[in-house]
Design an enzyme around this catalytic site. Structure first.
Site, PDB file in Angstrom:
ATOM      1  N   LYS A  70      -2.361   2.262   0.224  1.00 18.20           N
ATOM      2  CA  LYS A  70      -1.355   2.624   1.226  1.00 18.20           C
ATOM      3  C   LYS A  70      -0.047   2.991   0.542  1.00 18.20           C
ATOM      4  CE  LYS A  70       1.676   0.451   3.492  1.00 18.20           C
ATOM      5  NZ  LYS A  70       2.618   1.575   3.404  1.00 18.20           N
ATOM      6  N   GLY A 109       6.706  -3.597  -4.815  1.00 21.75           N
ATOM      7  CA  GLY A 109       7.755  -3.328  -3.825  1.00 21.75           C
ATOM      8  C   GLY A 109       8.818  -4.396  -3.879  1.00 21.75           C
ATOM      9  N   SER A 110       9.471  -4.606  -2.756  1.00 19.20           N
ATOM     10  CA  SER A 110      10.622  -5.509  -2.760  1.00 19.20           C
ATOM     11  C   SER A 110      10.189  -6.972  -2.674  1.00 19.20           C
ATOM     12  CB  SER A 110      11.531  -5.169  -1.579  1.00 19.20           C
ATOM     13  OG  SER A 110      10.832  -5.413  -0.382  1.00 19.20           O
ATOM     14  N   THR A 148       9.308  -8.232   0.976  1.00 20.45           N
ATOM     15  CA  THR A 148       7.964  -7.834   1.419  1.00 20.45           C
ATOM     16  C   THR A 148       6.911  -8.615   0.640  1.00 20.45           C
ATOM     17  OG1 THR A 148       8.810  -5.628   1.894  1.00 20.45           O
ATOM     18  CG2 THR A 148       6.438  -5.863   1.862  1.00 20.45           C
ATOM     19  N   GLY A 149       7.165  -8.878  -0.637  1.00 14.56           N
ATOM     20  CA  GLY A 149       6.237  -9.677  -1.445  1.00 14.56           C
ATOM     21  C   GLY A 149       6.023 -11.063  -0.837  1.00 14.56           C
ATOM     22  N   GLU A 164       4.312  -7.219  -7.917  1.00 12.70           N
ATOM     23  CA  GLU A 164       5.337  -6.665  -8.821  1.00 12.70           C
ATOM     24  C   GLU A 164       6.550  -6.375  -7.956  1.00 12.70           C
ATOM     25  OE1 GLU A 164       5.103  -6.582 -11.936  1.00 12.70           O
ATOM     26  OE2 GLU A 164       2.980  -6.487 -12.444  1.00 12.70           O
ATOM     27  N   CYS A 170      12.435  -0.346 -11.107  1.00  8.26           N
ATOM     28  CA  CYS A 170      12.469  -1.819 -11.032  1.00  8.26           C
ATOM     29  C   CYS A 170      13.024  -2.404 -12.320  1.00  8.26           C
ATOM     30  CB  CYS A 170      11.098  -2.374 -10.705  1.00  8.26           C
ATOM     31  SG  CYS A 170       9.803  -1.792 -11.790  1.00  8.26           S
ATOM     32  N   GLU A 221      20.274  -6.570  -6.622  1.00  5.63           N
ATOM     33  CA  GLU A 221      19.677  -5.343  -7.147  1.00  5.63           C
ATOM     34  C   GLU A 221      20.230  -4.156  -6.355  1.00  5.63           C
ATOM     35  OE1 GLU A 221      15.514  -4.749  -6.074  1.00  5.63           O
ATOM     36  OE2 GLU A 221      15.176  -3.744  -7.979  1.00  5.63           O
TER      37      GLU A 221
HETATM   38  P1  NAD Z   1       9.262  -2.270   0.212  1.00  2.22           P
HETATM   39  O1  NAD Z   1       8.881  -3.681  -0.079  1.00  2.22           O
HETATM   40  O2  NAD Z   1      10.149  -2.002   1.364  1.00  2.22           O
HETATM   41  O3  NAD Z   1       7.958  -1.386   0.478  1.00  2.22           O
HETATM   42  C1  NAD Z   1       6.909  -1.312  -0.454  1.00  2.22           C
HETATM   43  C2  NAD Z   1       5.614  -1.038   0.287  1.00  2.22           C
HETATM   44  O4  NAD Z   1       5.290  -2.145   1.137  1.00  2.22           O
HETATM   45  C3  NAD Z   1       5.641   0.184   1.186  1.00  2.22           C
HETATM   46  O5  NAD Z   1       4.421   0.890   1.038  1.00  2.22           O
HETATM   47  C4  NAD Z   1       5.758  -0.421   2.577  1.00  2.22           C
HETATM   48  O6  NAD Z   1       5.246   0.409   3.596  1.00  2.22           O
HETATM   49  C5  NAD Z   1       4.940  -1.683   2.422  1.00  2.22           C
HETATM   50  N1  NAD Z   1       5.233  -2.732   3.403  1.00  2.22           N
HETATM   51  C6  NAD Z   1       6.326  -2.880   4.186  1.00  2.22           C
HETATM   52  N2  NAD Z   1       6.209  -3.992   4.941  1.00  2.22           N
HETATM   53  C7  NAD Z   1       5.033  -4.567   4.618  1.00  2.22           C
HETATM   54  C8  NAD Z   1       4.359  -5.762   5.029  1.00  2.22           C
HETATM   55  N3  NAD Z   1       4.880  -6.598   5.922  1.00  2.22           N
HETATM   56  N4  NAD Z   1       3.172  -6.055   4.469  1.00  2.22           N
HETATM   57  C9  NAD Z   1       2.635  -5.239   3.542  1.00  2.22           C
HETATM   58  N5  NAD Z   1       3.216  -4.093   3.109  1.00  2.22           N
HETATM   59  C10 NAD Z   1       4.404  -3.760   3.641  1.00  2.22           C
HETATM   60  O7  NAD Z   1       9.855  -1.715  -1.153  1.00  2.22           O
HETATM   61  P2  NAD Z   1      10.501  -0.269  -1.419  1.00  2.22           P
HETATM   62  O8  NAD Z   1      11.852  -0.254  -0.776  1.00  2.22           O
HETATM   63  O9  NAD Z   1       9.515   0.779  -1.096  1.00  2.22           O
HETATM   64  O10 NAD Z   1      10.656  -0.301  -3.015  1.00  2.22           O
HETATM   65  C11 NAD Z   1      11.791  -0.751  -3.680  1.00  2.22           C
HETATM   66  C12 NAD Z   1      11.583  -2.151  -4.249  1.00  2.22           C
HETATM   67  O11 NAD Z   1      10.408  -2.181  -5.058  1.00  2.22           O
HETATM   68  C13 NAD Z   1      12.707  -2.586  -5.180  1.00  2.22           C
HETATM   69  O12 NAD Z   1      13.058  -3.917  -4.912  1.00  2.22           O
HETATM   70  C14 NAD Z   1      12.103  -2.488  -6.570  1.00  2.22           C
HETATM   71  O13 NAD Z   1      12.706  -3.285  -7.542  1.00  2.22           O
HETATM   72  C15 NAD Z   1      10.694  -2.847  -6.298  1.00  2.22           C
HETATM   73  N6  NAD Z   1       9.813  -2.325  -7.345  1.00  2.22           N
HETATM   74  C16 NAD Z   1       9.216  -3.217  -8.194  1.00  2.22           C
HETATM   75  C17 NAD Z   1       8.428  -2.768  -9.234  1.00  2.22           C
HETATM   76  C18 NAD Z   1       7.744  -3.717 -10.191  1.00  2.22           C
HETATM   77  O14 NAD Z   1       6.809  -3.309 -10.859  1.00  2.22           O
HETATM   78  N7  NAD Z   1       8.151  -4.963 -10.288  1.00  2.22           N
HETATM   79  C19 NAD Z   1       8.246  -1.395  -9.407  1.00  2.22           C
HETATM   80  C20 NAD Z   1       8.879  -0.518  -8.530  1.00  2.22           C
HETATM   81  C21 NAD Z   1       9.652  -1.006  -7.486  1.00  2.22           C
END
Ligand code: NAD
Length: 473
Positions: free
Chosen positions: A174, A225-226, A229-230, A247, A281, A377
């Site tokens: 996704k 992702g963030s 959300t993690g 991650e 990130c 961040e």
């Molecule tokens: P986000 O968490 O908003 O979204 C990431 C993904 O999660 C999207 O595909 C989104 O649709 C999905 N999502 C949203 N709600 C969800 C839920 N309840 N359950 C499951 N999936 C859901 O993050 P973003 O704004 O897209 O990305 C930016 C963040 O990602 C920053 O904090 C950045 O540091 C982090 N990031 C981390 C790494 C790493 O490897 N550690 C790499 C890149 C980005």
């Protein structure tokens, strides 16, 4: 508008078929702020169909030999390279990054596919004695859900996909709603190469993640992702005790010692803070600079910021594109307002008078821990430069963050640099560089930056179930 707003030229991939979504959604080019394509959007029923297809495909895929699965990864890598120019162009249009960076991302994805195509999951004999023969195997888990953010949509998918497939799992992918298109094109490539159902791709509008991650037929979630959300995903996975790799966000500190020449290191510091408009990130997000070189370092960084060509990533000469989406643009503008109150903006700080989500690279000095721009961040083109006098104090402040993804130490006294680096409370720490990664090097964060790793044998192992066979002699 150059597209038909009722139909999409993009398709999702479910059970080997390229399918329309139950509905559609527009995708915005961040360099114009205008929709430039229509994307299919999956219903819950389509998400369920994707999981069902992955479940059905798992049996035959998991019993292939590792060398057969390796051969599929090679074919995927070849096809990505063949289509790299088209993929990179589309990636720039939906993500905003300069074309050269988009090409780097696409080529990097092929490199990750190729690297995993050379990996194996050999059995290990743990004991062979008169008492017993103990063998350790690594078996695939089943259906893996991969959820990807918008900053490196193709590369971060290919941090996951080659390892998941090599280990014998099948997948539902996704992408982020603001960058789904290159992933859907990648799905077309998968549809021509892989058996039906091995990879399925569904696009959503931020509304299917919770459903996918709670589904009882999913055995593993690989998420980038963030941090908020993690946390939700971890809760969602708890019901059926799914395996998770998370991650998450970072707030990487770089500590620059007083014995470096600011003119010499400033370009590398600047490059790793502002790559992809700061939306990395593991970008440098807090720069701790020794008092003795603080003013000169701020001047060097400001000169680099002022010289940066900001524009549409498709235009020749562009070094930095826009922020990826309006929500992030508004968030970073809020951080800029706050930074002005806490410190002194010595370069950038302007929002160019043009459509799109542009902000010039911004250097803010005279800020310190406790200021929003230091503690949180930013994920955008603002670099806070923080003064320190005692390196041990800088390390303490760097380690005080709840985040612990990466960090770096810059200096000429090898012993001192290595001592500080070894005590950084992060998953990764670089010395006299930052943001150097590869498919053979484990990638992952400490503290609230994540759980588990990607890349390397360690990352591959996370897509497997350890299986011990303990036989009587
Ligand atoms: P986000 O968490 O908003 O979204 C990431 C993904 O999660 C999207 O595909 C989104 O649709 C999905 N999502 C949203 N709600 C969800 C839920 N309840 N359950 C499951 N999936 C859901 O993050 P973003 O704004 O897209 O990305 C930016 C963040 O990602 C920053 O904090 C950045 O540091 C982090 N990031 C981390 C790494 C790493 O490897 N550690 C790499 C890149 C980005």
């Amino acid at each position: 508008m150059s597209y038909d707003s009722n139909a999409s030229e993009y398709r999702m991939l479910i059970g080997g078929q390229l399918v329309e979504g139950a509905s559609t959604m527009p995708v915005v080019n961040p360099a114009t702020g205008e929709a430039f394509a229509i994307c299919p959007r999956a219903s819950v029923a389509q998400a369920d169909a994707a999981i069902e297809a992955a479940k059905e495909a798992f049996g035959p895929w998991s019993v292939l030999s590792v060398s057969q699965r390796q051969a599929y990864l090679v074919k995927l890598a070849d096809a990505v390279e063949k289509h790299q120019d088209d993929l990179a162009r589309l990636l720039t249009q939906e993500q905003g990054k300069p074309l050269a960076e988009a090409l780097w991302e696409v080529q990097g994805s092929a490199a990750y596919l190729r690297h995993f195509s050379t990996m194996d999951l050999p059995e290990k004999v743990i004991e062979e004695s008169a008492d017993r023969r103990v063998v350790q195997q690594r078996r695939p888990l089943g259906v893996v859900v991969a959820i990807v953010p918008w900053n490196f949509p193709v590369l971060l998918l290919n941090f996951k996909l080659p390892a998941a497939l090599l280990a014998g799992n099948t997948m539902v992918v996704k992408p982020s709603p603001t960058t789904p298109l290159t992933t859907l094109r990648f799905g077309e490539i998968c549809s021509e190469i892989l058996p039906a159902g091995v990879v399925n791709i569904v696009a959503d509008n931020n509304d299917l993640g919770a459903h996918l991650t709670a589904h009882p037929d999913v055995r593993k979630i690989s998420f980038t992702g963030s941090t908020p959300t993690g946390s939700k995903i971890m809760a969602s996975a708890a019901g059926s005790l799914k395996r998770i790799t998370l991650e998450l966000g970072g707030n990487d500190a770089a500590i620059v010692l007083g014995d470096v020449d600011p003119a010499q290191v400033a370009p590398a510091l600047f490059g790793t803070a502002f790559m992809n408009c700061g939306q990395v990130c593991v970008a440098i997000k807090r720069l701790y600079v020794h008092d003795s070189i603080y003013d000169r370092m701020c001047d060097e960084l400001a000169a680099l910021a002022n010289a940066t060509q900001v524009g549409d990533g498709l235009e020749a000469g562009t070094q930095m594109g826009p922020l990826q989406n309006r929500a992030q643009f508004e968030k970073v503008k809020g951080m800029l307002d706050n930074a002005r109150k806490c410190g002194t903006v010595v370069a950038g700080g302007e929002i160019p008078d043009r459509p799109g989500y542009f902000m010039r690279p911004t250097i803010v000095r005279d800020v310190t821990d406790g200021d929003l721009i230091v503690d949180e961040e930013q994920f955008g083109p603002i670099l806070p430069v923080i003064r320190y006098t005692d390196p041990e104090d800088a390390l303490r402040r760097a380690n005080a963050s709840p985040m612990g993804l990466g960090g770096s130490v810059w200096g000429n006294d090898h012993e001192q640099v290595m001592s500080l680096a070894s005590r950084m409370d992060t998953g990764m720490v670089w010395v006299n560089k930052h943001l150097d990664i590869g498919p053979h090097i484990p990638f992952g964060g400490a503290k609230q930056s994540g759980i588990g790793v990607e890349s390397n044998e360690e990352g591959l192992a996370e897509f497997t179930q350890l299986h011990i066979i303990n036989a009587a002699p």
